[in-house]
Design a protein around this motif. Structure first.
Motif, mmCIF file in Angstrom:
data_model
loop_
_atom_site.group_PDB
_atom_site.id
_atom_site.type_symbol
_atom_site.label_atom_id
_atom_site.label_comp_id
_atom_site.label_asym_id
_atom_site.label_seq_id
_atom_site.Cartn_x
_atom_site.Cartn_y
_atom_site.Cartn_z
ATOM 1 N N THR A 37 0.833 -1.207 0.000
ATOM 2 C CA THR A 37 0.000 0.000 0.000
ATOM 3 C C THR A 37 0.865 1.254 0.000
ATOM 4 O O THR A 37 1.911 1.279 0.653
ATOM 5 C CB THR A 37 -0.928 0.001 1.230
ATOM 6 N N VAL A 38 0.398 2.249 -0.722
ATOM 7 C CA VAL A 38 1.004 3.576 -0.724
ATOM 8 C C VAL A 38 0.007 4.541 -0.101
ATOM 9 O O VAL A 38 -1.210 4.431 -0.343
ATOM 10 C CB VAL A 38 1.362 4.016 -2.156
ATOM 11 N N TYR A 39 0.513 5.462 0.686
ATOM 12 C CA TYR A 39 -0.338 6.409 1.405
ATOM 13 C C TYR A 39 -0.037 7.839 0.964
ATOM 14 O O TYR A 39 1.072 8.157 0.536
ATOM 15 C CB TYR A 39 -0.097 6.307 2.912
ATOM 16 N N LEU A 40 -1.028 8.684 1.139
ATOM 17 C CA LEU A 40 -0.825 10.126 1.015
ATOM 18 C C LEU A 40 -1.452 10.763 2.247
ATOM 19 O O LEU A 40 -2.682 10.803 2.369
ATOM 20 C CB LEU A 40 -1.459 10.680 -0.257
ATOM 21 N N GLN A 41 -0.607 11.192 3.146
ATOM 22 C CA GLN A 41 -1.077 11.905 4.334
ATOM 23 C C GLN A 41 -1.217 13.372 3.973
ATOM 24 O O GLN A 41 -0.245 13.993 3.528
ATOM 25 C CB GLN A 41 -0.082 11.722 5.482
ATOM 26 N N MET A 42 -2.405 13.906 4.164
ATOM 27 C CA MET A 42 -2.688 15.290 3.796
ATOM 28 C C MET A 42 -3.079 16.067 5.048
ATOM 29 O O MET A 42 -4.088 15.748 5.675
ATOM 30 C CB MET A 42 -3.806 15.341 2.757
ATOM 31 N N ASN A 43 -2.285 17.051 5.381
ATOM 32 C CA ASN A 43 -2.534 17.898 6.543
ATOM 33 C C ASN A 43 -2.792 19.329 6.114
ATOM 34 O O ASN A 43 -2.476 19.722 4.989
ATOM 35 C CB ASN A 43 -1.329 17.850 7.489
ATOM 36 N N SER A 44 -3.355 20.089 7.022
ATOM 37 C CA SER A 44 -3.628 21.512 6.756
ATOM 38 C C SER A 44 -4.342 21.693 5.424
ATOM 39 O O SER A 44 -3.959 22.522 4.596
ATOM 40 C CB SER A 44 -2.317 22.312 6.769
ATOM 41 N N LEU A 45 -5.375 20.922 5.241
ATOM 42 C CA LEU A 45 -6.082 20.940 3.963
ATOM 43 C C LEU A 45 -6.751 22.277 3.713
ATOM 44 O O LEU A 45 -7.213 22.958 4.644
ATOM 45 C CB LEU A 45 -7.108 19.820 3.914
ATOM 46 N N LYS A 46 -6.790 22.630 2.435
ATOM 47 C CA LYS A 46 -7.370 23.888 1.994
ATOM 48 C C LYS A 46 -8.499 23.605 1.002
ATOM 49 O O LYS A 46 -8.491 22.549 0.350
ATOM 50 C CB LYS A 46 -6.307 24.738 1.302
ATOM 51 N N PRO A 47 -9.436 24.509 0.858
ATOM 52 C CA PRO A 47 -10.510 24.290 -0.122
ATOM 53 C C PRO A 47 -9.972 24.010 -1.527
ATOM 54 O O PRO A 47 -10.583 23.230 -2.275
ATOM 55 C CB PRO A 47 -11.288 25.599 -0.071
ATOM 56 N N GLU A 48 -8.848 24.595 -1.878
ATOM 57 C CA GLU A 48 -8.289 24.365 -3.213
ATOM 58 C C GLU A 48 -7.690 22.972 -3.376
ATOM 59 O O GLU A 48 -7.280 22.602 -4.490
ATOM 60 C CB GLU A 48 -7.237 25.425 -3.555
ATOM 61 N N ASP A 49 -7.632 22.199 -2.309
ATOM 62 C CA ASP A 49 -7.206 20.800 -2.414
ATOM 63 C C ASP A 49 -8.353 19.893 -2.837
ATOM 64 O O ASP A 49 -8.152 18.696 -3.074
ATOM 65 C CB ASP A 49 -6.648 20.309 -1.079
ATOM 66 N N THR A 50 -9.558 20.444 -2.921
ATOM 67 C CA THR A 50 -10.704 19.664 -3.336
ATOM 68 C C THR A 50 -10.500 19.105 -4.742
ATOM 69 O O THR A 50 -10.226 19.858 -5.682
ATOM 70 C CB THR A 50 -11.982 20.511 -3.290
ATOM 71 N N ALA A 51 -10.612 17.791 -4.867
ATOM 72 C CA ALA A 51 -10.358 17.135 -6.150
ATOM 73 C C ALA A 51 -10.624 15.638 -6.006
ATOM 74 O O ALA A 51 -10.778 15.129 -4.885
ATOM 75 C CB ALA A 51 -8.914 17.352 -6.594
ATOM 76 N N VAL A 52 -10.648 14.971 -7.139
ATOM 77 C CA VAL A 52 -10.578 13.510 -7.136
ATOM 78 C C VAL A 52 -9.098 13.145 -7.163
ATOM 79 O O VAL A 52 -8.356 13.626 -8.020
ATOM 80 C CB VAL A 52 -11.304 12.906 -8.343
ATOM 81 N N TYR A 53 -8.702 12.312 -6.227
ATOM 82 C CA TYR A 53 -7.302 11.910 -6.118
ATOM 83 C C TYR A 53 -7.143 10.496 -6.672
ATOM 84 O O TYR A 53 -7.917 9.593 -6.332
ATOM 85 C CB TYR A 53 -6.854 11.964 -4.657
ATOM 86 N N TYR A 54 -6.123 10.339 -7.494
ATOM 87 C CA TYR A 54 -5.840 9.069 -8.139
ATOM 88 C C TYR A 54 -4.440 8.589 -7.765
ATOM 89 O O TYR A 54 -3.506 9.396 -7.711
ATOM 90 C CB TYR A 54 -5.875 9.205 -9.660
ATOM 91 N N CYS A 55 -4.308 7.288 -7.545
ATOM 92 C CA CYS A 55 -2.971 6.735 -7.434
ATOM 93 C C CYS A 55 -2.600 6.103 -8.769
ATOM 94 O O CYS A 55 -3.472 5.676 -9.532
ATOM 95 C CB CYS A 55 -2.849 5.728 -6.302
#
Length: 125
Positions: free
Chosen positions: A79-97
């Motif tokens: 498994t690969v992870y993406l830890q996302m902190n301090s999220l902002k409204p502009e981070d809104t998206a569909v995320y793909y690996c």
């Protein structure tokens, strides 16, 4: 290899999420692994990547995720992870690996051979 992304959801600005990308039919350690994202009306863009030996990680500077997002790999869990902190409204998206065969790495989505189905991250203000 088949990739299954998960972990998206709705979070308030300043919050955190951890995305997971689990592989089947192959091992994540054999590929350069990356996360991309696509916001509504925008092109898909590179977010972060991790080398095959997990020695190097790469982050896109243009979208200011460096310092807030961390990519990591757990070979035992494939498994690969993406830890996302301090999220902002502009981070809104569909995320793909995504996974890239061979050597090297790249920022272009056309360079990747395998894709997960995407997981939606929505950051409210």
């Amino acid at each position: 290899v088949q990739l299954q992304a998960s972990g998206g959801g709705l979070v308030q600005a300043g919050g955190s999420l951890r995305l997971s990308c689990t592989a089947s039919g192959g091992t994540v350690s054999s590929y350069f692994m990356a996360w991309f994202r696509q916001a509504p009306g925008k092109e898909r863009e590179f977010v972060a990547g991790i080398s095959r030996g997990s020695i190097s990680t790469y982050y896109a500077n243009a979208n200011s995720v460096k310092g807030r997002f961390t990519i990591s790999r757990d070979n035992a869990k494939n498994t690969v992870y993406l830890q996302m902190n301090s999220l902002k409204p502009e981070d809104t998206a569909v995320y793909y690996c995504a996974a890239m065969e061979g050597t090297g790495w790249g920022l272009g989505d056309y360079e990747y051979h395998y894709w997960g189905q995407g997981t939606l991250v929505t950051v409210s203000s």
